[in-house]
Design a protein around this motif. Structure first.
Motif: not given
Length: 99
Positions: A8-13, A67-77, A96-99
């Motif tokens: 769970t993170a905020t999209v900074e850029r 940009s600027g949204c809080q999301i829950e991202a799922q994937g692989f590195v 998208f995380v509601k909040g």
């Protein structure tokens, strides 16, 4: 072997949508995560920034919306390239995380 990451993170850029020579749309974003975690029975504040990419039709759908949204991202590195060992999160699912 497993290689799954849920963050769970905020999209900074968010970069402009680009298309690879093979015709695949790619969207690059930078995610900022901050939380409080318990490690060895001790609570600590954690923070990180990670580069991520979204490929395919999902990249086209999300371009300009993150940009600027809080999301829950799922994937692989995976490392960025053969010559660059920096880890990049390849996002396969976004909510998208509601909040």
């Amino acid at each position: 072997m497993q290689n799954r990451l849920l963050l769970t993170a905020t999209v900074e850029r968010e970069e402009a949508l680009r298309v690879t020579p093979a015709g695949v749309p790619v969207l690059e974003v930078w995610l900022r995560h901050q939380s409080r975690q318990t490690e060895a029975g001790i609570e600590r504040d954690v923070a990180c920034e990670i580069q991520a990419v979204i490929a395919g039709e999902k990249a086209r759908q999300l371009s300009g919306r993150l940009s600027g949204c809080q999301i829950e991202a799922q994937g692989f590195v995976c490392q960025r390239s053969l010559r660059n060992a920096r880890l990049v999160l390849h996002i396969e699912h976004v909510e998208f995380v509601k909040g």
